[in-house]
Design an enzyme around this catalytic site. Structure first.
Site, PDB file in Angstrom:
ATOM      1  N   ASP A  91       0.864  -1.183   0.000  1.00  0.00           N
ATOM      2  CA  ASP A  91       0.000   0.000   0.000  1.00  0.00           C
ATOM      3  C   ASP A  91       0.905   1.239   0.000  1.00  0.00           C
ATOM      4  OD1 ASP A  91      -1.858  -2.021   0.455  1.00  0.00           O
ATOM      5  OD2 ASP A  91      -3.016  -0.852   1.904  1.00  0.00           O
ATOM      6  N   LYS A 153      -6.921   3.484  -3.124  1.00  0.00           N
ATOM      7  CA  LYS A 153      -7.264   3.428  -1.706  1.00  0.00           C
ATOM      8  C   LYS A 153      -7.513   4.836  -1.179  1.00  0.00           C
ATOM      9  CE  LYS A 153      -5.161   2.059   2.741  1.00  0.00           C
ATOM     10  NZ  LYS A 153      -3.998   1.404   3.372  1.00  0.00           N
ATOM     11  N   LYS A 182     -10.211   0.295  -2.316  1.00  0.00           N
ATOM     12  CA  LYS A 182     -10.050  -0.013  -0.894  1.00  0.00           C
ATOM     13  C   LYS A 182     -10.447   1.206  -0.081  1.00  0.00           C
ATOM     14  CE  LYS A 182      -6.724  -1.265   2.734  1.00  0.00           C
ATOM     15  NZ  LYS A 182      -5.361  -1.750   3.041  1.00  0.00           N
TER      16      LYS A 182
END
Length: 222
Positions: A91, A153, A182
């Site tokens: 991430d 995300k 996400k």
């Protein structure tokens, strides 16, 4: 969706600066017990965690976290190190200042370089929605799509706000069909988690849902 279905798309997360191995181990144990999608932990614990779970759980870690303003070379090196240590998912945080400056080609190139360093592992691109205008969010949907990250995300959970329903709906509208979403930061109930999924999220970043279920089990509610 039932609670187990929701937990199956959760990255069970502990990224506090004070996190100890005992706390990380508890996160890993709970993630394996409740069959979450992964455990998301600091890079310094990745090798120890990967050895501990021995293939039973994907290990996720964060790159350029939480501010995103490391150089691309540093982020690429971080990614390569995490992969070598056993990370299955990465991430990364974008350079938000570059977005504000309109340096979109550099932002896209950085994502592409980190994607290459992932060597086939899942890449999620954190755009920190709370710091962006709506126009910038839409632009980042375009950039993440062109860079071929696996996920866009919402948040680090370390800034001024976390995921919102409106931001996930916006991402669903503007991101490419091959890019997943996400939602992370501030997800504190199963009802909210289910709503995020209905709006288009395919992964959720949170530690609270496992804690809620553990609490329910302890008093015989689940």
């Amino acid at each position: 969706m039932n609670k187990k279905d929701i937990l199956s798309i959760v990255d069970h997360t502990l990224l506090a600066q004070t996190a100890t191995w005992a706390e990380i181990k508890e996160i890993l144990d709970d993630a394996m017990k409740y069959k979450t999608a992964s455990a998301c932990i600091p890079a310094s614990y990745v090798k120890q965690a990967a050895d501990y779970v021995d293939g039973k759980l994907p290990i996720c870690t964060v790159i350029g976290f939480p501010n995103g303003y490391s150089t691309t070379a540093v982020k690429v090196a971080e990614t390569a190190d995490a992969v070598a240590n056993g990370a299955s998912e990465i991430d990364m945080v974008i350079n938000i200042g570059h977005v504000k400056d309109g340096r979109y080609d550099e932002v896209e190139d950085e994502i592409k370089q980190i994607k290459e360093a992932c060597q086939g592992r899942i890449l999620k691109t954190i755009i920190e929605t709370c710091l962006l205008t709506e126009e910038e969010k839409i632009k980042m949907c375009e950039i993440v799509t062109k860079a071929h990250a696996d996920y866009i995300k919402t948040s680090t959970g370390f800034s001024t706000a976390g995921a919102t329903f409106a931001d996930v709906a916006l991402m669903k509208k503007y991101v490419g069909p091959d890019i997943k979403i996400k939602a992370a930061g501030g997800i504190s109930s199963f009802d909210d988690a289910e709503e995020f999924v209905k709006l288009g999220a395919g992964r959720l970043g949170t530690s609270r849902l496992v804690k809620l279920l553990k609490g329910e089990e302890s008093i015989g509610k689940y």
